[in-house]
Design an enzyme around this catalytic site. Structure first.
Site, mmCIF file in Angstrom:
data_model
loop_
_atom_site.group_PDB
_atom_site.id
_atom_site.type_symbol
_atom_site.label_atom_id
_atom_site.label_comp_id
_atom_site.label_asym_id
_atom_site.label_seq_id
_atom_site.Cartn_x
_atom_site.Cartn_y
_atom_site.Cartn_z
ATOM 1 N N SER A 191 0.793 -1.226 0.000
ATOM 2 C CA SER A 191 0.000 0.000 0.000
ATOM 3 C C SER A 191 0.827 1.278 0.000
ATOM 4 C CB SER A 191 -0.972 -0.006 1.182
ATOM 5 O OG SER A 191 -0.278 -0.208 2.388
ATOM 6 N N HIS A 219 -5.391 -3.616 -2.715
ATOM 7 C CA HIS A 219 -4.961 -2.762 -3.834
ATOM 8 C C HIS A 219 -4.784 -3.541 -5.131
ATOM 9 C CE1 HIS A 219 -4.391 0.495 -0.979
ATOM 10 N NE2 HIS A 219 -3.824 -0.404 -0.186
ATOM 11 N N LYS A 250 -12.181 0.341 -1.457
ATOM 12 C CA LYS A 250 -11.223 0.997 -2.358
ATOM 13 C C LYS A 250 -11.754 0.934 -3.790
ATOM 14 C CE LYS A 250 -7.726 0.881 1.027
ATOM 15 N NZ LYS A 250 -7.008 0.000 1.911
#
Ligand SMILES: *Cc1c(COP(=O)(O)O)cnc(C)c1O
Length: 403
Positions: A191, A219, A250
């Site tokens: 990250s 991610h 996200k």
């Protein structure tokens, strides 16, 4: 009690933080918790009454505000209202929760999935429910804080290896006594650095040493793989992760987290993990939004292609301009500054030019490796990215970060 009268460890900690934050505020170098009043399509935001280019977003595919996802959330409110009757186990399990878990399982090519109310809590509860005091957990040193906290909470023996160093991982695996349960946990994409785990080697080592493998895909879902399914698709190694963890906050524009995997393991978590048993269910609107978002990702594959093109443009353009972007290969692009001070100054100059970027400083990253943690998304256009890089370059030159 009157906290002005006490002088103990707690108040010293409170004061030290206040001094650090106030010092930065006085110097005009405090950039956290800024009020964003409008999200303008993902690539732009309104901050303190100014429109800025957004380069600090986790919404990698630009799905915040997507009409289909908004409509799904609104329909869920009309159908279920805004809350549930409490915890899933008792009265809070709605059909939208089951639908979401089936969607996730299908997306991740897993037998089943279980959801929680945040990604942070998902890691905390999954690791601490799977492992006990006699077991071993082996982590990459740059794993996300939520994994670290889950390991500590589990009480298991906690081993860490040098970031993405496969010899170091193998050494750790060899240190575990014969017959002990062991879990290897890694981020798919890290990250703060944006680099990708050496996944084929991790899989090989886990098989060789009979270790369970858990991967945090916060991610990488929507980012890696042709259809955005993540790390296994990226490397063409389907079915090689035992515990597939991800967030719904996200790329997926909602909130929550999930574990996907074998049905028996998911059933175990559903009956044993405290974050499931003792904490309320995801709100229906958020569950419905997440459910729809996975479908949009599959229906709109151009977003993944655009994200990849934007990431490449941003990384190679910054390198050409002389910046050190470390070993990123993804949309998370560290722009190395050096000292914390340099990180704050670069941020300030960029923000004065309406570029919304944020610094990451110690202790989140090692001293001397402060950086802008800049991100691009599928919502950006190539000319916007060029402009952003020009702004960063001019600021970097002014500060002597680049020549
Ligand atoms: C953001 C993040 C989490 C936590 O997810 P939330 O849904 O924000 O709680 C977990 N792991 C990684 C790697 C993350 O970046």
């Amino acid at each position: 009690m009157d906290i002005h009268q006490v002088d103990d460890a707690v108040i010293r900690r409170v004061r030290a933080m206040a001094e650090r934050a106030n010092g930065l505020k006085d110097a005009g170098l405090y950039f956290y918790n800024q009020p964003i009043s409008e999200l303008r399509g993902g690539a732009r935001v309104m901050v303190n009454g100014r429109e800025m280019g957004m380069y600090a977003s986790y919404s990698y595919l630009g799905l915040v505000g997507h009409p289909r996802i908004n409509a799904a959330a609104k329909a869920a409110i009309d159908k279920y209202g805004t809350g549930t009757h409490g915890v899933r186990t008792l009265a809070g399990s709605l059909s939208i929760h089951h639908e979401l878990e089936e969607t996730i399982a299908a997306f991740k090519h897993a037998e089943a999935a279980v959801t929680y109310t945040s990604g942070y809590v998902t890691n905390l509860t999954a690791v601490s429910t799977l492992l006990g005091r006699e077991d071993y957990v082996i982590c990459d040193k740059l794993n996300h804080a939520s994994i670290v906290d889950g390991c500590l909470m589990s009480g298991s023996k906690f081993l860490r290896f040098i970031h993405n160093d496969m010899d170091a991982l193998e050494t750790r695996l060899q240190q575990v006594p014969e017959g002990s349960a062991k879990l290897v946990v890694v981020d798919a994409v890290f990250s703060m650095d944006g680099d990708i785990i050496n996944f084929p080697k991790v899989v090989e080592l886990c098989q060789k040493y009979n270790a369970w493998l858990m991967v945090d895909e916060a991610h990488s879902v929507g980012v890696l793989g042709k259809t955005g399914r993540g790390i296994e698709e990226h490397f063409g190694l389907p079915g090689s992760v035992d515990i597939k963890m991800g967030t719904l906050s996200k790329t997926i524009p909602s909130v929550g987290g999930y574990i996907a995997g074998k049905k028996d393991v998911i059933d175990y978590l559903r009956h044993a993990s405290r974050a499931y048993i003792f904490s309320a269910a995801l709100p229906p609107a958020q569950a419905a939004a997440a459910n729809e978002a996975f479908k949009v990702i599959l229906d709109e594959p151009w977003r993944i292609e655009k994200l990849n093109a934007n990431s490449q443009q941003f990384i190679s353009g910054l390198k050409q301009r002389g910046f050190d972007t470390m070993s990123t290969e993804t949309a998370i692009v560290p722009v190395l500054c050096g000292t914390d001070e340099a990180g704050y100054m670069l941020t300030r100059l960029c923000q004065l030019q309406d570029l919304f970027v944020l610094p990451v400083v110690s202790p989140a990253v090692p001293v001397g490796l402060a950086r802008l943690r800049a991100t691009v998304t599928a919502a950006h256009e190539p000319d916007e990215i060029e402009h952003a890089m020009d702004v960063i370059e001019a600021a970097g030159k002014q500060l002597g970060i680049v020549a």
